[in-house]
Motif scaffolding. Structure first.
Motif, PDB file in Angstrom:
ATOM      1  N   LEU A 219       0.831  -1.196   0.000  1.00  0.00           N
ATOM      2  CA  LEU A 219       0.000   0.000   0.000  1.00  0.00           C
ATOM      3  C   LEU A 219       0.871   1.253   0.000  1.00  0.00           C
ATOM      4  CD1 LEU A 219      -3.019   0.748   0.092  1.00  0.00           C
ATOM      5  CD2 LEU A 219      -2.830   0.904   2.576  1.00  0.00           C
ATOM      6  N   ASN A 220       1.947   1.213   0.754  1.00  0.00           N
ATOM      7  CA  ASN A 220       2.884   2.337   0.817  1.00  0.00           C
ATOM      8  C   ASN A 220       3.533   2.572  -0.543  1.00  0.00           C
ATOM      9  OD1 ASN A 220       5.132   3.342   3.507  1.00  0.00           O
ATOM     10  ND2 ASN A 220       4.625   4.367   1.610  1.00  0.00           N
ATOM     11  N   VAL A 221       3.908   1.484  -1.229  1.00  0.00           N
ATOM     12  CA  VAL A 221       4.512   1.606  -2.561  1.00  0.00           C
ATOM     13  C   VAL A 221       3.529   2.262  -3.520  1.00  0.00           C
ATOM     14  CG1 VAL A 221       5.402   0.354  -4.554  1.00  0.00           C
ATOM     15  CG2 VAL A 221       6.056  -0.359  -2.255  1.00  0.00           C
ATOM     16  N   ILE A 222       2.280   1.817  -3.496  1.00  0.00           N
ATOM     17  CA  ILE A 222       1.261   2.349  -4.405  1.00  0.00           C
ATOM     18  C   ILE A 222       1.043   3.838  -4.159  1.00  0.00           C
ATOM     19  CG2 ILE A 222      -1.173   2.269  -5.062  1.00  0.00           C
ATOM     20  CD1 ILE A 222       0.477  -0.017  -6.178  1.00  0.00           C
ATOM     21  N   GLU A 223       0.935   4.233  -2.898  1.00  0.00           N
ATOM     22  CA  GLU A 223       0.706   5.648  -2.598  1.00  0.00           C
ATOM     23  C   GLU A 223       1.920   6.489  -2.972  1.00  0.00           C
ATOM     24  OE1 GLU A 223      -0.848   6.522   1.246  1.00  0.00           O
ATOM     25  OE2 GLU A 223      -2.656   5.327   0.949  1.00  0.00           O
ATOM     26  N   ASN A 224       3.111   5.939  -2.778  1.00  0.00           N
ATOM     27  CA  ASN A 224       4.315   6.650  -3.224  1.00  0.00           C
ATOM     28  C   ASN A 224       4.301   6.834  -4.743  1.00  0.00           C
ATOM     29  OD1 ASN A 224       5.293   6.761  -0.609  1.00  0.00           O
ATOM     30  ND2 ASN A 224       6.695   5.035  -0.844  1.00  0.00           N
ATOM     31  N   ALA A 225       3.937   5.775  -5.441  1.00  0.00           N
ATOM     32  CA  ALA A 225       3.931   5.798  -6.903  1.00  0.00           C
ATOM     33  C   ALA A 225       2.833   6.701  -7.462  1.00  0.00           C
ATOM     34  CB  ALA A 225       3.761   4.379  -7.445  1.00  0.00           C
ATOM     35  N   MET A 226       1.775   6.902  -6.687  1.00  0.00           N
ATOM     36  CA  MET A 226       0.651   7.718  -7.160  1.00  0.00           C
ATOM     37  C   MET A 226       0.888   9.212  -6.943  1.00  0.00           C
ATOM     38  SD  MET A 226      -3.398   7.442  -6.140  1.00  0.00           S
ATOM     39  CE  MET A 226      -3.828   6.140  -7.280  1.00  0.00           C
ATOM     40  N   GLY A 227       1.820   9.565  -6.095  1.00  0.00           N
ATOM     41  CA  GLY A 227       2.042  10.964  -5.767  1.00  0.00           C
ATOM     42  C   GLY A 227       2.368  11.828  -6.972  1.00  0.00           C
ATOM     43  N   LEU A 228       3.325  11.411  -7.775  1.00  0.00           N
ATOM     44  CA  LEU A 228       3.756  12.208  -8.924  1.00  0.00           C
ATOM     45  C   LEU A 228       2.664  12.307  -9.983  1.00  0.00           C
ATOM     46  CD1 LEU A 228       6.037  13.787 -10.215  1.00  0.00           C
ATOM     47  CD2 LEU A 228       6.917  11.654 -11.185  1.00  0.00           C
ATOM     48  N   SER A 229       1.957  11.199 -10.254  1.00  0.00           N
ATOM     49  CA  SER A 229       0.902  11.227 -11.267  1.00  0.00           C
ATOM     50  C   SER A 229      -0.262  12.116 -10.832  1.00  0.00           C
ATOM     51  CB  SER A 229       0.391   9.805 -11.546  1.00  0.00           C
ATOM     52  OG  SER A 229      -0.216   9.246 -10.395  1.00  0.00           O
ATOM     53  N   THR A 230      -0.507  12.191  -9.526  1.00  0.00           N
ATOM     54  CA  THR A 230      -1.564  13.064  -9.022  1.00  0.00           C
ATOM     55  C   THR A 230      -1.186  14.528  -9.220  1.00  0.00           C
ATOM     56  OG1 THR A 230      -2.211  11.421  -7.358  1.00  0.00           O
ATOM     57  CG2 THR A 230      -2.953  13.678  -7.008  1.00  0.00           C
ATOM     58  N   LEU A 231       0.078  14.859  -9.001  1.00  0.00           N
ATOM     59  CA  LEU A 231       0.544  16.228  -9.231  1.00  0.00           C
ATOM     60  C   LEU A 231       0.439  16.601 -10.706  1.00  0.00           C
ATOM     61  CD1 LEU A 231       3.710  16.363  -6.919  1.00  0.00           C
ATOM     62  CD2 LEU A 231       1.480  17.428  -6.515  1.00  0.00           C
ATOM     63  N   VAL A 232       0.759  15.651 -11.588  1.00  0.00           N
ATOM     64  CA  VAL A 232       0.636  15.891 -13.027  1.00  0.00           C
ATOM     65  C   VAL A 232      -0.830  16.096 -13.401  1.00  0.00           C
ATOM     66  CG1 VAL A 232       0.968  14.910 -15.332  1.00  0.00           C
ATOM     67  CG2 VAL A 232       2.732  14.610 -13.583  1.00  0.00           C
ATOM     68  N   ALA A 233      -1.714  15.289 -12.817  1.00  0.00           N
ATOM     69  CA  ALA A 233      -3.155  15.433 -13.070  1.00  0.00           C
ATOM     70  C   ALA A 233      -3.651  16.790 -12.591  1.00  0.00           C
ATOM     71  CB  ALA A 233      -3.918  14.306 -12.373  1.00  0.00           C
ATOM     72  N   LEU A 234      -3.127  17.241 -11.466  1.00  0.00           N
ATOM     73  CA  LEU A 234      -3.501  18.551 -10.922  1.00  0.00           C
ATOM     74  C   LEU A 234      -3.110  19.667 -11.883  1.00  0.00           C
ATOM     75  CD1 LEU A 234      -4.434  20.389  -8.557  1.00  0.00           C
ATOM     76  CD2 LEU A 234      -2.101  20.218  -7.661  1.00  0.00           C
ATOM     77  N   VAL A 235      -1.886  19.616 -12.387  1.00  0.00           N
ATOM     78  CA  VAL A 235      -1.411  20.642 -13.327  1.00  0.00           C
ATOM     79  C   VAL A 235      -2.233  20.622 -14.611  1.00  0.00           C
ATOM     80  CG1 VAL A 235       0.541  21.381 -14.739  1.00  0.00           C
ATOM     81  CG2 VAL A 235       0.930  20.624 -12.387  1.00  0.00           C
ATOM     82  N   SER A 236      -2.567  19.437 -15.107  1.00  0.00           N
ATOM     83  CA  SER A 236      -3.345  19.323 -16.345  1.00  0.00           C
ATOM     84  C   SER A 236      -4.729  19.942 -16.184  1.00  0.00           C
ATOM     85  CB  SER A 236      -3.482  17.850 -16.750  1.00  0.00           C
ATOM     86  OG  SER A 236      -4.377  17.160 -15.885  1.00  0.00           O
ATOM     87  N   ALA A 237      -5.305  19.844 -14.975  1.00  0.00           N
ATOM     88  CA  ALA A 237      -6.640  20.392 -14.727  1.00  0.00           C
ATOM     89  C   ALA A 237      -6.636  21.912 -14.751  1.00  0.00           C
ATOM     90  CB  ALA A 237      -7.163  19.889 -13.384  1.00  0.00           C
ATOM     91  N   PHE A 238      -5.498  22.522 -14.424  1.00  0.00           N
ATOM     92  CA  PHE A 238      -5.402  23.979 -14.502  1.00  0.00           C
ATOM     93  C   PHE A 238      -5.354  24.443 -15.957  1.00  0.00           C
ATOM     94  CE2 PHE A 238      -3.341  23.700 -10.136  1.00  0.00           C
ATOM     95  CZ  PHE A 238      -4.471  24.197  -9.487  1.00  0.00           C
ATOM     96  N   ILE A 239      -4.855  23.562 -16.827  1.00  0.00           N
ATOM     97  CA  ILE A 239      -4.796  23.884 -18.260  1.00  0.00           C
ATOM     98  C   ILE A 239      -6.153  23.659 -18.911  1.00  0.00           C
ATOM     99  CG2 ILE A 239      -3.701  23.293 -20.453  1.00  0.00           C
ATOM    100  CD1 ILE A 239      -1.236  22.404 -18.830  1.00  0.00           C
ATOM    101  N   GLN A 240      -6.750  22.491 -18.650  1.00  0.00           N
ATOM    102  CA  GLN A 240      -8.077  22.166 -19.180  1.00  0.00           C
ATOM    103  C   GLN A 240      -8.797  21.295 -18.170  1.00  0.00           C
ATOM    104  OE1 GLN A 240      -9.622  23.197 -22.146  1.00  0.00           O
ATOM    105  NE2 GLN A 240     -11.384  22.255 -21.139  1.00  0.00           N
TER     106      GLN A 240
END
Length: 286
Positions: A219-240
């Motif tokens: 579970l810790n590995v998954i949450e670590n791995a999801m951190g960067l993709s969530t930040l990328v998703a956040l930035v993309s939402a500001f664009i569109q």
């Protein structure tokens, strides 16, 4: 030796596949839940900003029978109204009766109660208008100072202006309800992805090559791995802004990061340590 504390430990582990795997022992169960809420909250930032820009909310579905009462004769009657500083000026009362309800314009305070006895009614009083739909609580909406019903040209415009007036008065409730609903959807979606992915990662413990021993580690590995993709998703939402696109980016990013974790570590601490050795036997940083 300085030891990093939570949440700094989490942010240090989300940037590379090796760190995501190596840092699988650092979060306890409480911290794992906090991170899960944090990841969901990140996706809520563009949602909140988007809802903050809302100027109207369609209430046709909330008051369907009432809005069905609005026809061309109602539009024509509204065009003759005069509202100054949020007050309907005294005029001859207009009553439009139908088999499904009643529309009244210029009703006095005494007449309002009588008009609202109908199963469906739209009543324009001096300072406010009332929406009554059978089976739905009566809604009282104060006129705003900028309202001008005389400029309405079509049935669609009439419905839109009434919806706008209603939304202005009920903005906090509507936005709060929508955000709670979206947060619940995002949280459940993230919960499903995280715990589901962690379960499959946990199954690798049966293999001799895997160093993962507990479900909490996976579970810790998954949450670590999801951190960067969530930040990328956040930035993309500001664009569109698009919730579906955000979730897609988050999920695909997680898959790619897990593949990179496997490629670089094989889910094995020994492989991870061997990869740290340089060509001359020196130690290479993550």
């Amino acid at each position: 030796m300085k030891i990093d504390k939570f949440p700094l430990t989490y942010f240090k582990n989300i940037w590379t596949p090796k760190r995501s795997f190596k840092g699988r022992h650092q979060l306890n169960w409480f911290q794992l839940i906090v991170v899960l809420l944090f990841l969901t909250s990140l996706l809520m930032v563009p949602v909140a900003l988007n809802y903050a820009k809302m100027e109207s909310y369609p209430i046709d579905e909330s008051y369907p029978e009432t809005f069905d009462l609005i026809d061309e004769s109602v539009v024509a009657a509204l065009q003759k109204t005069t509202i100054v500083n949020g007050m309907l000026q005294p005029q001859t009362e207009v009553n439009i009766e139908t088999k499904n309800g009643n529309i009244s314009i210029g009703s006095s305070e005494e007449q309002v109660k009588q008009k609202l006895e109908e199963k469906n009614a739209l009543v324009f009083a001096k300072n406010e208008f009332y929406l009554k739909n059978e089976g739905v609580p009566i809604s009282k909406v104060q006129y705003t100072k900028d309202v001008d019903l005389s400029n309405i040209q079509t049935i669609k415009e009439a419905k839109a202006e009434l919806s706008r007036q209603w939304f202005i008065q009920n903005r906090g409730y509507v936005v709060g309800s929508l955000m709670l609903l979206v947060f619940s959807i995002l949280f459940i979606s993230t919960l499903f992805i995280v715990f589901g992915s962690a379960f499959f990662l946990y199954l690798t413990r049966k293999s001799s090559f895997s160093s993962i021993q507990t479900y909490k580690e996976s579970l810790n590995v998954i949450e670590n791995a999801m951190g960067l993709s969530t930040l990328v998703a956040l930035v993309s939402a500001f664009i569109q802004f698009d919730i579906v696109v955000m979730l897609t980016i988050q999920s695909l990013g997680l898959v790619l990061m897990i593949l990179m974790v496997f490629y670089q570590t094989k889910f094995n601490d020994k492989v991870s340590l061997e990869n740290k050795k340089g060509i001359l036997g020196g130690k290479v940083n993550d």
